[in-house]
Design an enzyme around this catalytic site. Sequence first.
Site, mmCIF file in Angstrom:
data_model
loop_
_atom_site.group_PDB
_atom_site.id
_atom_site.type_symbol
_atom_site.label_atom_id
_atom_site.label_comp_id
_atom_site.label_asym_id
_atom_site.label_seq_id
_atom_site.Cartn_x
_atom_site.Cartn_y
_atom_site.Cartn_z
ATOM 1 C CE LYS A 38 -0.100 -0.338 4.840
ATOM 2 N NZ LYS A 38 -0.872 -0.707 6.048
ATOM 3 N NE ARG A 136 -6.482 0.337 11.297
ATOM 4 C CZ ARG A 136 -5.358 0.116 10.954
ATOM 5 N NH1 ARG A 136 -4.229 1.157 10.686
ATOM 6 N NH2 ARG A 136 -4.956 -1.092 10.451
ATOM 7 C CG HIS A 165 -3.267 -4.308 12.200
ATOM 8 N ND1 HIS A 165 -2.100 -4.922 11.566
ATOM 9 C CD2 HIS A 165 -2.946 -3.144 12.311
ATOM 10 C CE1 HIS A 165 -1.251 -4.126 11.228
ATOM 11 N NE2 HIS A 165 -1.892 -2.716 11.689
ATOM 12 N NE ARG A 221 -2.218 -8.244 8.137
ATOM 13 C CZ ARG A 221 -2.790 -8.553 9.246
ATOM 14 N NH1 ARG A 221 -3.296 -9.657 9.384
ATOM 15 N NH2 ARG A 221 -2.743 -7.761 10.239
ATOM 16 C CE1 TYR A 265 10.782 32.240 0.568
ATOM 17 C CE2 TYR A 265 10.860 29.860 0.670
ATOM 18 C CZ TYR A 265 10.484 30.928 -0.003
ATOM 19 O OH TYR A 265 10.329 30.823 -1.255
ATOM 20 C CB CYS A 310 12.713 26.168 0.006
ATOM 21 S SG CYS A 310 13.958 27.601 0.761
ATOM 22 C CG ASP A 312 10.555 23.610 -5.428
ATOM 23 O OD1 ASP A 312 9.773 22.826 -5.192
ATOM 24 O OD2 ASP A 312 10.138 24.866 -5.478
HETATM 25 C C1 LIG Z 1 0.098 -1.783 6.878
HETATM 26 C C2 LIG Z 1 -0.567 -3.014 7.290
HETATM 27 C C3 LIG Z 1 0.367 -4.025 7.504
HETATM 28 C C4 LIG Z 1 2.000 -3.949 7.380
HETATM 29 O O1 LIG Z 1 2.327 -3.442 8.395
HETATM 30 P P1 LIG Z 1 4.288 -3.166 8.690
HETATM 31 O O2 LIG Z 1 4.165 -2.736 10.134
HETATM 32 O O3 LIG Z 1 4.547 -2.077 7.646
HETATM 33 O O4 LIG Z 1 4.574 -4.600 8.361
HETATM 34 C C5 LIG Z 1 -0.113 -5.386 7.891
HETATM 35 N N1 LIG Z 1 -1.457 -5.301 8.368
HETATM 36 C C6 LIG Z 1 -2.452 -4.469 8.107
HETATM 37 C C7 LIG Z 1 -3.667 -4.574 8.445
HETATM 38 C C8 LIG Z 1 -1.954 -3.243 7.648
HETATM 39 O O5 LIG Z 1 -2.774 -2.132 7.619
#
Ligand SMILES: *Cc1c(COP(=O)(O)O)cnc(C)c1O
Length: 371
Positions: A38, A136, A165, A221, A265, A310, A312
């Site tokens: 992602k 969440r 998670h 994951r 700046y 800045c 850029d």
């Molecule tokens: C982003 C995400 C992960 C990956 O997490 P990391 O800490 O980058 O390994 C795994 N599971 C879910 C549901 C996530 O949203």
Amino acid sequence: MASYDGLSTWLEIDLGAIAHNVQAMQKLADTRVMAVVKANGYGHGLVPAARSAVEAGAAYCGVARIDEAIEIRDGGVAAPVLVLGETPNSRMADATAHHISVTVYNQAQLDALAAAARSAGETVQVHVKVDTGMTRLGAEPHAAFGLLQALQTIPGVKVEGLFTHFARADEPSAASTDKQAALFDDLLGEVTSAGLRPPLVHTANSAAALTRPSARFDMVRPGIAIYGLNPSEEVRVPEDFRPALVWKARLTTVREVPAGTGVSYGHRYVTPKDERLGVIPVGYGDGFRREPGARVLIHGRWAPVVGRVCMDQTIINLDDVPDAATGDEVVIVGRQGDEGLRPGDLAEVWGTVGYEVVCGLSARVPRLYQS
Ligand SMILES: *Cc1c(COP(=O)(O)O)cnc(C)c1O
């Protein structure tokens, strides 16, 4: 690798490192790997990261949104893809048409799933998400059981996965992770007894995959770890994982200025003595934050940022790099000589985490890929 000739700033992305890290994770966790790609593959490039991970043996790709999943499909990746976040009900048919698995966590999604399966005449693959303490996305554990039962009755819908998670897996001593794991294990026990256990049970992000063997189940994951980066200071990837990204720029200007010269700046920096200053063509428009305190490498030596960053451009002090000249290579993330800095080091300066540093690398910074 494509040429960086003529570029002001660029990222060099080692897809071989991503492939290597996926395999290292697979070996370490001894289960399937869902490569989480992602947010543009944590800045590394969505399709290139997905492709490399799948070629290296990742069983699944994980994304946050359906449009990311479709981009992966359009990029030619045929492996299973799960949308870990919300898929709007109006997009369920879209997901089905692209053979994308979706996350389900409440009854209000069931009608849309049934309709998608009917209209596509294909099986919709779903993973049920349980909220065990992240607060969440996900069904409460007691509701998850009913959801799994209800899903059995919908023609054309197949429950492929069950997952949760962790909120604090990157702090190995956090008791709340044990509590989340226990809630999940209880649910899984009930689900298994009822004959409803899906084939893919998964709970572990990178930190949990690295530190909690009991959380690995049928698939892990990992996101951050497949890019060779540490989940936190406390939970680090093993030595053999390789960072996949280097951020470089070319020094555009070198000049001597007298004491008392206002810089950038607001003139927040006024040279306290005669100084050699340089300019790099990198700024907050690229993801290099405006907060003070960062430094970069030139000729393997440190050059601190002076004055405000800045959009850029950024001004640096070259007092410790006397031979720096216009056109020299500057390293913003990566190694040069005996020194190096990781996204996590910049994150410390900026009061954030390495995740945000790499996800914040903007689209205008060219990505040069090497395999
Ligand atoms: C982003 C995400 C992960 C990956 O997490 P990391 O800490 O980058 O390994 C795994 N599971 C879910 C549901 C996530 O949203």
